[in-house]
Design an enzyme around this catalytic site. Structure first.
Site, mmCIF file in Angstrom:
data_model
loop_
_atom_site.group_PDB
_atom_site.id
_atom_site.type_symbol
_atom_site.label_atom_id
_atom_site.label_comp_id
_atom_site.label_asym_id
_atom_site.label_seq_id
_atom_site.Cartn_x
_atom_site.Cartn_y
_atom_site.Cartn_z
ATOM 1 N N GLU A 51 0.843 -1.201 0.000
ATOM 2 C CA GLU A 51 0.000 0.000 0.000
ATOM 3 C C GLU A 51 0.876 1.248 0.000
ATOM 4 O OE1 GLU A 51 -3.339 2.429 2.636
ATOM 5 O OE2 GLU A 51 -2.814 0.375 3.173
ATOM 6 N N LYS A 89 -8.202 -15.125 16.268
ATOM 7 C CA LYS A 89 -8.415 -14.750 14.865
ATOM 8 C C LYS A 89 -9.854 -14.363 14.561
ATOM 9 C CE LYS A 89 -4.667 -17.751 13.196
ATOM 10 N NZ LYS A 89 -4.324 -18.423 14.467
ATOM 11 N N ASP A 124 1.850 -14.165 12.849
ATOM 12 C CA ASP A 124 0.690 -14.761 12.183
ATOM 13 C C ASP A 124 -0.197 -13.629 11.660
ATOM 14 O OD1 ASP A 124 -1.575 -16.079 11.361
ATOM 15 O OD2 ASP A 124 -1.650 -17.419 13.091
ATOM 16 N N HIS A 170 -2.590 10.176 -1.713
ATOM 17 C CA HIS A 170 -2.791 8.855 -2.308
ATOM 18 C C HIS A 170 -2.734 8.918 -3.832
ATOM 19 C CE1 HIS A 170 -3.806 5.736 0.720
ATOM 20 N NE2 HIS A 170 -3.877 6.803 1.504
#
Length: 594
Positions: A273, A405, A481, A579
């Site tokens: 990004e 998660k 993770d 951006h």
């Protein structure tokens, strides 16, 4: 009686690429000798096969052969450019064609003006005028590519090979061995399972190569852009990834220095990004210019919550009372702690739903993230409880009361992993000069966006601008993770004016940062290098667990910097502009992918 002459095995060499030979001929250089450093790979789709056979003196029996591809393991030679074929330096050639173009144009205009005055037909041209027209056209075509001669070359390459404008420099040869080829055929037909290649071959790199070739043949899809070489497949065997066929490349940027608790840290961030690293870096600059940030570790404990069932709710309640009785805690701790020299049971929390009981164990795990460690401890306790509760039916080692998660209120309230709060006071001067906004504007935006806006959205632990961006980037770079980014990104960002309303106090509270510096992806070379950059690689032998705790505070400090910079960009109306500048490519993607 005739004796068959022995057949010599074919000599495998890497042939020079066509581009290299053509470049040498243009420059009047002799062809370079073939390099001995080559690696044998299986044929890729769309590659050209040059098949040869070996024969004896008495018959024409052909030996079986397998087509493979040789690829130079060294850095590939640079792609030839059109400018390489010019006899003069580029700047001289450009000057000549500029002069020729304008000179010929002036000559032709002058001649045509005279013809108009003398009523001579324009289509009647002399030899000098014809040569001038040809020179004008030639110089015009050249000048089309003046500001980027590679632009012209891209069309030339595409016209020569429209299906593959930038093929890899590969050479195909024939080998007498068909071992790999036979394995590929068995994989495609399903005779042998793909997951057994590593154990059968004893060579992880070879197994990945064969599996990749079989996948390409079976699907008919090319994996040309997915790298295979340059990775240690032995390092991931049995712990990181099964049935590998290559690896994905991600860029790693650096934000910092982040001044946190008196120490400076250069923070690695793996992301695709645009603006993310630059924005976080600006936040780090603001924090550094204002004297740094302070991070406090509030809690450190990984959780696992099995679900058990009884015949009646009363029996489930009986076990709940037993587990929550402090008299029994010491005994359960001894049983739990047998699983590891680092695992130390901290608490047990129970929740009942009818005749089902959810038991949430919390324990310290040293420098490991600790999911496997706590699971082993939980299993020890469940086995022990079966003695007094033989009617207990263990439904699952994880009953989602952990909660792993998944966004969950229990993690937001009780915490999981490392709970950290980080704060900093940003001076009014830094807010104006570095962040290009004002303190009142930031405070108002934080209240309406991060607090009220998130409440209207019904957000769970998402009272922030983009904590997940920074957490994910650091997690990927350091071998954490990535899926645990969900609860690790739980964050509430607070801002208020202090010191008479001139300065800005900003804080981030993150109750569930789940990180480790040993085990899993932290052992891979690239991720270990990023951990080493932060000074938290591996386990801390003097103070077990301190490396993982320091990493959690660095994550929180980086999130604070990222929140500060993004909120400032939104407040100043710079978000879309930045951006558009950094997060949108204006390059020719067909050239980039080559």
């Amino acid at each position: 009686m005739c004796m068959n002459a022995p057949v010599k095995p074919p000599i495998i060499r890497r042939l020079p690429s066509t581009a290299t030979l053509s470049m040498d001929l243009r420059r009047g250089l002799p062809p370079k000798p073939p390099s001995p450093a080559a690696t044998i790979r299986h044929r890729k789709p769309n590659s050209i096969n040059h098949t040869t056979t070996t024969t004896n003196n008495n018959n024409n029996d052909r030996s079986p052969s397998a087509t493979v591809t040789l690829v130079d393991r060294r850095s590939p030679s640079p792609i030839p450019k059109a400018s390489d074929a010019l006899p003069l330096p580029l700047y001289l050639t450009n000057g000549i064609f500029f002069t020729l173009f304008f000179s010929v144009a002036y000559f032709l205009l002058h001649r045509w003006r005279e013809k108009i005055r003398s009523s001579t037909p324009l289509h009647v041209v002399t030899i000098s005028e014809l040569g001038a027209i040809v020179s004008l056209i030639a110089s015009f075509i050249y000048l089309l590519g003046f500001f980027g001669i590679d632009f012209v070359q891209s069309f030339i390459a595409t016209s020569r090979n429209p299906k593959n404008p930038n093929p890899l420099p590969v050479t195909t040869v024939t080998l007498t061995s068909e071992d790999d080829e036979e394995i590929v055929k068995k994989l495609v037909s399903g005779t042998i399972p793909s997951y057994s290649l590593e154990s059968k071959l004893g060579d992880c790199r070879r197994a990945a190569s064969i599996r990749r070739e079989a996948l390409e043949r079976k699907t008919g899809k090319s994996l040309l852009g997915l790298p295979l070489d340059g990775f240690d497949y032995e390092a991931i065997l049995g712990q990181c990834c099964e049935m590998p066929i290559g690896y994905v490349q991600l860029p790693v940027g650096i934000a910092g220095p982040l001044l946190l608790n008196g120490g400076e840290y250069m923070v690695p961030m793996a992301t695709t990004e645009g603006c993310l690293v630059a924005s976080t870096n600006r936040g780090c600059k603001a924090v550094l210019s204002s004297g740094g940030a302070t991070a406090i570790l509030l809690k450190d404990g990984m959780t696992r919550a099995p679900v058990v069932r009884f015949a009646t709710a009363a029996r489930a309640a009986h076990l709940k009372f037993f587990l929550e009785d402090r008299i029994n805690f010491d005994t359960l701790s001894i049983v739990f702690n047998k699983s590891s020299r680092f695992a130390r049971l901290q608490s047990i929390q129970c929740s009942i739903a009818g005749k089902n009981l959810y038991i949430r164990f919390t324990c310290s795990t040293g420098d490991a993230m600790g999911m496997n460690m706590v699971s082993k401890g939980v299993q020890n306790v469940l086995d022990f409880l079966h003695i007094d509760f033989p009617d207990m039916d263990v439904i699952g080692i994880s009953g989602n009361f952990c909660s792993d998660k998944k966004p969950a209120a229990v993690n937001w309230i009780e915490g999981r992993g490392k709970s950290v709060v980080c704060e900093s006071v940003i001076t009014e001067e830094v807010v104006k000069k570095v962040l290009k906004t004002t303190v009142p504007a930031l405070v108002e935006l934080n209240t309406l966006k991060n607090l009220a806006g998130s409440a209207i959205a019904g957000s769970l632990g998402g009272f922030n601008a983009h904590a997940a961006n920074i957490v994910s980037a650091i997690f990927i770079a350091t071998g954490q993770d990535p899926a645990q980014n969900i609860e690790s990104s739980h964050c509430i960002t607070m801002m208020e004016a202090v010191n008479g309303g001139k300065d800005l106090h900003i804080s981030v509270t993150m109750p569930a940062i789940e990180v480790g510096t040993v085990g899993g992806g932290t052992q891979l070379a690239s991720q270990a290098a990023c951990l080493n950059l932060l000074g938290v690689k591996g386990a801390n032998k003097e103070s077990p667990g301190s490396n993982a705790r320091l990493l959690a505070t660095i994550v929180a400090g980086s999130v604070l910097a990222g929140e500060l910079s993004l909120m400032s960009a939104i407040s100043a109306g710079q978000l879309v502009k930045s951006h558009m500048k950094y997060n949108r490519s204006n390059q020719d993607m067909t050239v980039i992918t080559s």
